[in-house]
Design a protein around this motif. Sequence first.
Motif, short mmCIF file in Angstrom:
data_model
loop_
_atom_site.label_atom_id
_atom_site.label_comp_id
_atom_site.label_asym_id
_atom_site.label_seq_id
_atom_site.Cartn_x
_atom_site.Cartn_y
_atom_site.Cartn_z
N MET A 1 62.74 121.43 51.03
CA MET A 1 63.19 120.18 51.66
C MET A 1 63.96 119.32 50.64
O MET A 1 63.49 119.14 49.51
N SER A 2 65.13 118.79 51.00
CA SER A 2 65.92 118.01 50.05
C SER A 2 65.26 116.65 49.80
O SER A 2 64.45 116.17 50.60
N GLU A 3 65.65 116.01 48.68
CA GLU A 3 65.12 114.68 48.33
C GLU A 3 65.42 113.66 49.42
O GLU A 3 64.58 112.83 49.77
N LEU A 4 66.63 113.78 49.96
CA LEU A 4 67.07 112.84 51.01
C LEU A 4 66.21 113.00 52.26
O LEU A 4 65.76 112.01 52.87
N THR A 5 65.92 114.24 52.62
CA THR A 5 65.10 114.51 53.79
C THR A 5 63.70 113.92 53.60
O THR A 5 63.16 113.25 54.49
N THR A 6 63.12 114.14 52.42
CA THR A 6 61.78 113.62 52.12
C THR A 6 61.79 112.08 52.20
O THR A 6 60.87 111.47 52.77
N ALA A 7 62.83 111.47 51.64
CA ALA A 7 62.91 110.00 51.63
C ALA A 7 63.06 109.44 53.05
O ALA A 7 62.43 108.43 53.40
N ILE A 8 63.84 110.12 53.87
CA ILE A 8 64.02 109.67 55.27
C ILE A 8 62.70 109.78 56.02
O ILE A 8 62.29 108.86 56.74
N GLU A 9 62.01 110.90 55.83
CA GLU A 9 60.70 111.10 56.49
C GLU A 9 59.73 109.98 56.11
O GLU A 9 59.01 109.45 56.96
N GLN A 10 59.72 109.64 54.80
CA GLN A 10 58.80 108.61 54.31
C GLN A 10 59.15 107.24 54.92
O GLN A 10 58.27 106.51 55.40
N LEU A 11 60.44 106.90 54.91
CA LEU A 11 60.88 105.61 55.47
C LEU A 11 60.54 105.50 56.96
O LEU A 11 60.14 104.45 57.45
N LYS A 12 60.71 106.61 57.63
CA LYS A 12 60.41 106.66 59.06
C LYS A 12 58.94 106.31 59.32
O LYS A 12 58.62 105.52 60.20
N ARG A 13 58.07 106.90 58.50
CA ARG A 13 56.63 106.62 58.65
C ARG A 13 56.33 105.17 58.27
O ARG A 13 55.63 104.46 58.99
N ASP A 14 56.88 104.71 57.13
CA ASP A 14 56.60 103.35 56.64
C ASP A 14 57.00 102.29 57.66
O ASP A 14 56.36 101.26 57.79
N LYS A 15 58.11 102.54 58.35
CA LYS A 15 58.67 101.51 59.24
C LYS A 15 58.35 101.76 60.71
O LYS A 15 58.87 101.06 61.58
N ASN A 16 57.54 102.75 60.99
CA ASN A 16 57.25 103.14 62.37
C ASN A 16 58.55 103.26 63.18
O ASN A 16 58.72 102.64 64.22
N ALA A 17 59.46 104.06 62.62
CA ALA A 17 60.76 104.26 63.26
C ALA A 17 60.81 105.63 63.94
O ALA A 17 60.10 106.55 63.54
N ILE A 18 61.64 105.70 64.97
CA ILE A 18 61.87 107.00 65.62
C ILE A 18 63.36 107.33 65.47
O ILE A 18 64.21 106.43 65.61
#
Length: 312
Positions: A1-18
């Motif tokens: 998994m790329s760094e960008l993918t991991t960061a997006i996944e994390q932000l999504k969880r942190d912000k309760n985003a879909i």
Amino acid sequence: MSELTTAIEQLKRDKNAIILAHYYQTGDIQDIADFVGDSLALAQWAAKTDADMIVMCGVHFMGETAKILSPDKKVLVPDLAAGCSLADSCPADKFAQFVKEHPDHTVISYVNTTAAVKAVTDVVVTSTNARQIVESFPKDEKIIFGPDRNLGNYINSVTNRQMLLWNGACHVHEQFSVEKLVDLKKVYPDAVVLAHPECKSVVLKMADFIGSTAALLKYAVNSDKKEFLVATESGILHEMQKKCPDKTFIPVPPNDSTCACNECNFMRLNTMQKLYDCLINESPEIVVDEVIAAKAVKPIQRMLEISAALGL
Ligand code: 13P
Ligand code: SF4
């Protein structure tokens, strides 16, 4: 998994985003999305999600539709310049004037329109439900259908109606080359031709199956054929190939290019980097004028209600 993918996944969880993505997005965006779908499915998801933030990986009108359906949520689009030539072919003031000139007509608008056009519309449709929604009106109902003349002509032909059409079109779907399709048919004589109804009638005449992106995908999955010539934006091939690894999908090329694929330059403005940036900055955000939104929500809700009743 790329760094960008991991960061997006994390932000999504942190912000309760879909993250919602249209089939015309690049493969990496489709792969990271919580949901990938056609215009109807994206609207249905936007209406029902309990996330605090919706990131619409698609074009501006899709973000607007999501915001109108979920006004209390923050709706982001990775690149606000992701417009739509079809929506642009229908300026709201001119369309409102056209509607005014035909006061006895029911106004049916394709979802590929601005909120201001939806505000003077009776019922919104997408390519998935357009035929059934038109058919839900009496045969002698006077109807204005806008803005896509190709979809309108197609619905007129299959329903035997004479809806009054707005003269708009999508620059991507108008571009498919009949000559190149004929040549491809010689190379792949057994291939099934799949076409989106935004294509010109000369292309639709050559199609074995006509439908929305979701319908084309479903047809390909359920078919026992092995080769498909696909006349819609080439982003759909990603999901087709993923769902049917043993089948061959060949994009139908556009007229004026040496490239084999036909891509929507607006859809392709969104990138993984912009998706990351918009999640971290919570911008660019879609804002819809409240007065317009209050009018536009009615025909969109009506579409969702009819679609639910039809099981779509
Ligand atoms: P659907 O998503 O309804 O197939 O429409 C395709 C399109 O052009 C979206 O912009
Ligand atoms: Fe608009 Fe055509 Fe692009 Fe769809 S493919 S977003 S209709 S310009």
